[in-house]
Enzyme design. Structure first.
Site, short mmCIF file in Angstrom:
data_model
loop_
_atom_site.label_atom_id
_atom_site.label_comp_id
_atom_site.label_asym_id
_atom_site.label_seq_id
_atom_site.Cartn_x
_atom_site.Cartn_y
_atom_site.Cartn_z
N GLY A 33 -9.25 10.01 2.83
CA GLY A 33 -9.09 8.56 3.04
C GLY A 33 -7.91 8.31 3.95
O GLY A 33 -6.80 8.74 3.65
N GLY A 83 -6.93 5.16 5.12
CA GLY A 83 -6.48 3.77 5.13
C GLY A 83 -4.97 3.76 5.06
O GLY A 83 -4.30 4.76 5.37
N LYS A 133 -2.58 -4.50 -12.76
CA LYS A 133 -1.57 -5.39 -12.15
C LYS A 133 -2.14 -6.15 -10.95
O LYS A 133 -1.64 -7.21 -10.57
CB LYS A 133 -0.29 -4.64 -11.78
CG LYS A 133 -0.44 -3.44 -10.83
CD LYS A 133 -0.53 -3.78 -9.37
CE LYS A 133 -0.79 -2.56 -8.52
NZ LYS A 133 -1.10 -2.87 -7.12
N1 NAI Z 1 -1.90 0.27 0.54
C1 NAI Z 1 -1.00 0.56 -0.38
O1 NAI Z 1 0.19 0.30 -0.17
C2 NAI Z 1 -1.39 1.22 -1.65
C3 NAI Z 1 -2.72 1.37 -1.99
N2 NAI Z 1 -3.06 2.00 -3.17
C4 NAI Z 1 -4.44 2.19 -3.55
O2 NAI Z 1 -5.03 3.13 -2.67
C5 NAI Z 1 -6.45 2.92 -2.63
C6 NAI Z 1 -6.87 2.89 -1.16
O3 NAI Z 1 -6.27 1.74 -0.61
P1 NAI Z 1 -5.75 1.61 0.87
O4 NAI Z 1 -5.51 2.89 1.54
O5 NAI Z 1 -4.61 0.68 0.82
O6 NAI Z 1 -7.01 0.84 1.49
P2 NAI Z 1 -7.31 0.44 2.99
O7 NAI Z 1 -8.15 -0.77 2.95
O8 NAI Z 1 -6.03 0.40 3.75
O9 NAI Z 1 -8.16 1.69 3.53
C7 NAI Z 1 -9.30 2.13 2.86
C8 NAI Z 1 -9.83 3.35 3.59
O10 NAI Z 1 -10.92 3.89 2.85
C9 NAI Z 1 -12.01 4.09 3.75
N3 NAI Z 1 -13.28 4.02 3.03
C10 NAI Z 1 -13.87 2.94 2.49
N4 NAI Z 1 -15.04 3.30 1.95
C11 NAI Z 1 -15.19 4.63 2.16
C12 NAI Z 1 -16.20 5.56 1.83
N5 NAI Z 1 -17.31 5.22 1.18
N6 NAI Z 1 -16.01 6.84 2.20
C13 NAI Z 1 -14.91 7.21 2.86
N7 NAI Z 1 -13.91 6.37 3.20
C14 NAI Z 1 -14.06 5.09 2.84
C15 NAI Z 1 -11.85 3.00 4.79
O11 NAI Z 1 -12.56 3.32 5.96
C16 NAI Z 1 -10.35 3.01 4.98
O12 NAI Z 1 -9.97 4.02 5.86
C17 NAI Z 1 -6.71 1.59 -3.36
O13 NAI Z 1 -7.17 1.88 -4.65
C18 NAI Z 1 -5.32 0.95 -3.43
O14 NAI Z 1 -5.17 0.12 -4.56
C19 NAI Z 1 -2.11 2.49 -4.01
C20 NAI Z 1 -0.78 2.38 -3.70
C21 NAI Z 1 -0.32 1.72 -2.50
O1 13P Z 2 -0.37 -0.95 -5.32
C1 13P Z 2 0.25 -1.34 -4.36
C2 13P Z 2 1.71 -1.16 -4.24
O2 13P Z 2 2.23 -0.35 -5.26
C3 13P Z 2 -0.47 -2.03 -3.27
O3 13P Z 2 -0.90 -3.28 -3.71
P1 13P Z 2 -1.98 -4.09 -2.87
O4 13P Z 2 -3.26 -3.32 -2.97
O5 13P Z 2 -2.05 -5.45 -3.51
O6 13P Z 2 -1.49 -4.16 -1.44
#
Ligand code: NAI
Ligand code: 13P
Length: 344
Positions: free
Chosen positions: A7, A9, A190
């Site tokens: 991943g 993202g 949360k």
């Molecule tokens: N962004 C942050 O600061 C934080 C995020 N998280 C958690 O991390 C997890 C991922 O979030 P983010 O990286 O922030 O999301 P994001 O929206 O920034 O990125 C998601 C990524 O997953 C990919 N993706 C979506 N569906 C997919 C699939 N079927 N197969 C492969 N790749 C796929 C997308 O193309 C994208 O690259 C979430 O559960 C979020 O709550 C946890 C801590 C911090």
């Molecule tokens: O879990 C997160 C920070 O610890 C990120 O939160 P959001 O998904 O709301 O951006």
């Protein structure tokens, strides 16, 4: 140590970057070749972290087999709705007995399972190698090298400490915790409260409302968490109140921003489109009220959110309903053995 991060993202990129800075051999996997090419050749990820310069040693690929080859640690960092697909795709490609870690803050949308329960379906003999990365950690700050604390929660001390050692740096401090369920539930639930705080801000409410939602929200999280086997002290820690604070107060939070747009009168579809990234709180609200109902637990804030998100109730009317609830006691009794978890 060879690490595969699945991943690319915001959070996957930030974690991969932190590990590469720590001299791990990291390969990040994504489906989108434009993103992997950018990371590999320009050391940037403009779609998800436009201001960050990534380590040159970080490799990126769209080929899952290449990413997983000889990986000693695999970290799943996709939205919870994609987790089952990625776990299924990766299972036949794993070699040896890697640590299976995830940093996902949500529930499986079809079964309502936590992410480790989902992992357990596919890897029933690997429980001791599971680890959860949780805690207050916005990707935008981690990738900038701003001081951050997180939690590595695992069923065994050895696994938790292996991930702690891997991620610890001058700017990233990692605590271990044996309460896997508590760490996961704190991280996923949360997001519901952050949506609510965003709505309150969007409606023009003040700091009192924000503090009320965060505090009573934490009570709801602990109440359902205890029913599901988590330990109450975990909710007083980084993956509980710590993550609740950062998500409800930071402008980086996608859940908070979505809530604010809803409070300002946007529809859910409009708000999600404007934020354009994973907003886990929407699915978490749906799952939380199912869990609350099946376990006989009251979650009034989650219920109010559900009315707004899925049943068209105007946010202001949902707040009036919350304020008009029958009088109750503040503190609930907790059994002594539910206070904290330990590894023996
Ligand atoms: N962004 C942050 O600061 C934080 C995020 N998280 C958690 O991390 C997890 C991922 O979030 P983010 O990286 O922030 O999301 P994001 O929206 O920034 O990125 C998601 C990524 O997953 C990919 N993706 C979506 N569906 C997919 C699939 N079927 N197969 C492969 N790749 C796929 C997308 O193309 C994208 O690259 C979430 O559960 C979020 O709550 C946890 C801590 C911090
Ligand atoms: O879990 C997160 C920070 O610890 C990120 O939160 P959001 O998904 O709301 O951006």
């Amino acid at each position: 140590m060879r690490v595969a991060v699945l991943g690319a993202g915001s959070w996957g990129t930030a974690l991969a970057s932190a590990l590469a800075e720590n001299r791990c051999e990291v390969t990040i996997w994504a489906r989108d070749a434009r993103i992997t090419q950018q990371i590999q050749s320009e050391h940037i990820n403009t779609r998800y972290l436009p201001n960050a310069k990534l380590p040159a040693s970080l490799r990126a690929t769209t080929d899952l087999k290449t990413a997983l080859m000889d990986a000693e640690v695999v970290i799943y960092v996709v939205p919870s709705a994609a987790m089952r697909e990625v776990v299924e795709l990766s299972r036949p490609l794993l070699s040896g007995a890697p640590i299976l870690c995830h940093a996902v803050k949500g529930f499986d949308p079809t079964t309502g399972s936590t992410m480790t329960d989902l992992l357990l379906e596919y890897h029933p003999d690997a429980r001791d190698r599971f680890c959860v990365i949780a805690g207050p950690s916005h990707a935008e700050e981690v990738v900038e090298g701003l001081p951050t604390t997180i939690v590595a929660a695992a069923y065994t001390r050895a696994t938790a400490e292996a991930i702690q050692d891997l991620l610890m740096s001058k700017v990233l401090r990692v605590y271990t915790n044996p309460d896997v369920k508590g760490a996961e539930l704190g991280g996923a639930l949360k997001n519901i409260i952050a949506l609510g705080v965003g709505i309150a801000d969007g409606l023009g409410f003040g700091d009192n409302a924000k503090a009320a939602l965060m505090t009573r929200g934490l009570t709801e999280i602990a109440r359902i968490g205890l029913k599901l086997g988590a330990s109450v002290l975990t909710f007083a820690g980084l993956s509980g109140v710590g993550d609740l604070i950062v998500t409800c107060t930071s402008l980086h939070s996608r859940n908070y921003r979505t809530g604010k747009l809803l409070g300002q009168g946007k529809s859910l579809e409009e708000a999600l489109a404007e934020v354009g990234m994973a907003v886990e709180g929407v699915n978490a609200t749906r799952i939380a009220i199912q869990l609350a109902s099946s376990h006989g637990v009251e979650m009034p804030i989650a219920n109010a959110l559900s009315d707004v998100l899925f049943h068209g109730k105007p946010p202001r009317a949902a707040v009036e309903d919350l304020m008009g609830r029958a009088r109750v006691h503040e503190i609930e009794e907790v059994a002594r053995d539910q206070i904290s978890a330990s590894w023996n």
